[in-house]
Design a protein around this motif. Structure first.
Motif: not given
Lengths: 210, 416
Positions: B139-145, B162-171
């Motif tokens: 997967g990917m590390p999380p983006e800044k919420p 809040w929103s997860p930031g970036g695409q929102g999908e870290t897998y």
């Protein structure tokens, strides 16, 4: 004199009939609960297998059964003649032991599930299972059978739980749900049989049940 | 939450005799068991094979080499084994036989994990039996919420989103922790109730201070990294919302066919607080999706809607904004709309069918003549219809008018 004796006999039989009728009602309710849990389990199992991912979600998949304490249930599968010959108390005791172990195992499964929706479904299912255990204990009390009470949940474990890797934990979860399914199928038959035996006993006191 | 389970042990001595009997029976059943409910299950020893690494976590696009070391007792050759990933067999060209009992596989350019519980990489014997497995987390590390916002219901609690930031999908499984602390007092606290109804939300039910600002932020973390949102600073009193106004009643204003009167009560939860409520009304026709909003209601608890169509059913809703609570300068947050209340405007006079209209009188007398003749014929030629007469017809008309009136009354009382 004969008439009086007959009347007293009648009253006694009636008391017994009322008691047995209560027990048959309890058995019927426990049977219904078993069917309900079986239905619930089908849905949870499908979702859980999707969560585990292939090959667990493939229809014919069957990994080796782990030899661990959380699967130390009496086998639901048994020889037909032995099953038929089970005495009422022993039949109930087997059910009680199985669900005590399985309840614990499902709780552990819920705890380690990453998906929140699945986790709450499993926990909800646990309360149903807990209810079933309560019903079985109640039946055992009513029939005068010695029960385990809550011993399985309070005595210390044999050894600390070994650290499993995630894949082995998945296989364990797979088997817990499979055992649970087998036991719910078996319990439905157990309670049907119990109902029949109580009816036979009531109709002819001392009559050897079939 | 601790669900550590303990398993059935030797029972206490009171039950020991029953136990040993039961155990004997259980043993005899299991040793003599013929499976009638399940296909034959293979009971395995704990280590048929060992896979390494176990449960690795990797970024998308990585390569990975995994080793399966099979137990010598099994007598299986490494060259006869094969690998599957999520149930699909992997090409032999990616395998390497390292020793008679060790087979490795190399995976390139890994995609994000197919399920959050990890991809299943399994080592099989040649007949398909599962020897061992490993869960791979790609997967990917999380983006800044971001878009962190909070609101309080009646100053008692705090809900944040809040929103997860970036695409929102870290897998892979990513944990979000909402933290908060009073701005000038150091102690940090964590929110406990997540995803109450919706993902990326948290609820703080109690122990919140007012008149002092809070610092609030979200920390996201998973096996590959972590990220923290910007800190927002807010005073609970500036983000207060409340319940919709209760007891909304919509009634007619006498005979006026283009107006309705709306009345409601101020939300009881805030009755002890000093604030000036602001209200808003919206209404629409029964079969329309377009709402009309009345904005300048102020802080009264009643309003008159004008310019409506006669003889029409309207749905009305009211909502409240607790402005200036405890002297806060900020506008508060609008409550939800109240449940829709229905009412109808009276029919226009011109459309009312009455017996005072001369045209209809004429029409009526012809109708009555014909009916009289018809009833006479019915009495002569049928059995059991001797009561049929023009009187019965008049009784029916009166009953019909009464039935219409009752229906209108029901609408007027504003049942929602």
């Amino acid at each position: 004199m004969l008439l009086l004796a007959a009347m007293v006999g009648c009253v006694q039989v009636e008391d017994r009939a009322v008691t047995l009728s209560n027990e048959r009602n309890s058995i019927e309710r426990t049977y219904e609960l078993t069917k309900y849990l079986d239905h619930q389990l089908k849905e949870i199992k499908d979702t859980y297998l999707l969560y585990l991912g292939p090959p667990f979600s493939d229809p014919d998949f069957s990994p080796p059964r782990p030899n661990i304490s959380s699967l130390a249930v009496p086998s639901a599968a048994t020889r037909v003649d032995l099953w038929r010959g089970l005495e009422n108390g022993a039949r109930l005791a087997q059910n009680q032991r199985a669900y005590s172990v399985l309840l614990c195992a499902v709780r552990e499964l819920a705890r380690s599930t990453l998906c929140p929706y699945l986790q709450s479904s499993l926990l909800h299912f646990c309360s149903g299972l807990s209810g079933l255990l309560g019903s079985i204990s109640g039946l055992m009390n009513a029939l005068g059978v010695a029960t385990d009470g809550h011993a399985p949940l309070t005595t210390p474990a044999l050894s600390p739980r070994p650290a499993l890797n995630d894949f082995t934990r998945k296989v364990e979860g797979f088997w817990v749900l499979r055992e649970l399914q087998s036991w719910l199928w078996r319990s439905a038959k157990d309670f049907t049989r119990l109902k029949k035996r109580l009816r036979t006993f009531h109709n002819g006191a001392g009559h050897k049940p079939v | 939450m601790d669900y550590s389970c303990v398993f059935p042990q030797q029972l206490d001595k009171n039950n020991s005799r029953n136990t040993s009997d039961a155990v004997k029976m259980a043993l005899s059943i299991s040793t003599l068991s013929l499976l009638i409910l399940l296909p034959h299950a293979l009971t395995s020893t704990s280590h048929l094979a060992v896979i390494s690494p176990q449960d690795p976590a990797l970024p998308i696009g990585s390569s990975l080499t995994v080793l399966c070391a099979v137990s010598a007792e099994l007598g299986l050759a490494a060259s006869s084994l094969y690998w599957t990933l999520n149930g699909r067999r992997l090409a032999r060209s990616t395998y390497t036989v390292l020793s008679p009992t060790e087979l490795s596989v190399t995976l390139h350019r890994l995609n994000g994990s197919q399920q959050q519980s990890g991809d299943n990489l399994v080592c099989h014997s040649d007949n398909g039996d599962v020897l061992a497995g490993s869960c791979i987390y790609v997967g990917m590390p999380p983006e800044k919420p971001d878009n962190l916002s909070c609101w309080s219901r009646n100053t008692k609690d705090l809900s944040c989103r809040w929103s997860p930031g970036g695409q929102g999908e870290t897998y892979i499984s990513t944990k979000y922790i909402l933290k908060y602390k009073l701005r000038w007092y150091g102690k940090e606290k964590e929110c406990q109730d997540y995803n109450v109804g919706q993902p990326y939300t948290c609820y703080i039910p109690r122990d919140l201070a007012i008149f002092t600002p809070y610092e609030i932020w979200v920390e996201a973390s998973n096996q590959l990294g972590s990220a923290t949102s910007d800190v927002i600073i807010l005073d609970i009193l500036d983000v207060v919302t409340t319940d919709p106004p209760p007891d909304v009643h919509v009634t007619r204003l006498g005979e006026l066919d283009d107006q309705l009167s709306v009345r409601w009560a101020s939300p009881p939860a805030l009755k002890d607080f000093l604030f000036q409520a602001k209200y808003q009304i919206r209404y629409r026709l029964e079969d329309s999706a377009e709402w009309k909003v009345v904005d300048d209601v102020g802080n009264q608890t009643s309003c008159r809607l004008a310019g409506l169509k006669p003889g029409t059913v309207y749905f009305v809703q009211v909502r409240c904004n607790p402005v200036g609570i405890y002297g806060s300068k900020k506008t508060g947050i609008w409550s939800d709309w109240s449940h829709p209340t229905a009412a109808s405007t009276p029919n226009s006079k011109r459309l009312q069918t009455g017996s005072c209209d001369p045209k209809s009188e004429e029409h009526n007398s012809t109708l009555r003549q014909e009916l009289k003749q018809f009833f006479g014929w019915v009495r002569k030629h049928t059995y059991g219809c001797t009561n049929v007469s023009i009187k019965l017809y008049d009784q029916w008309r009166v009953w019909l008018q009464k039935a219409h009136k009752t229906r209108n009354l029901v609408l007027q009382s504003g049942k929602s």
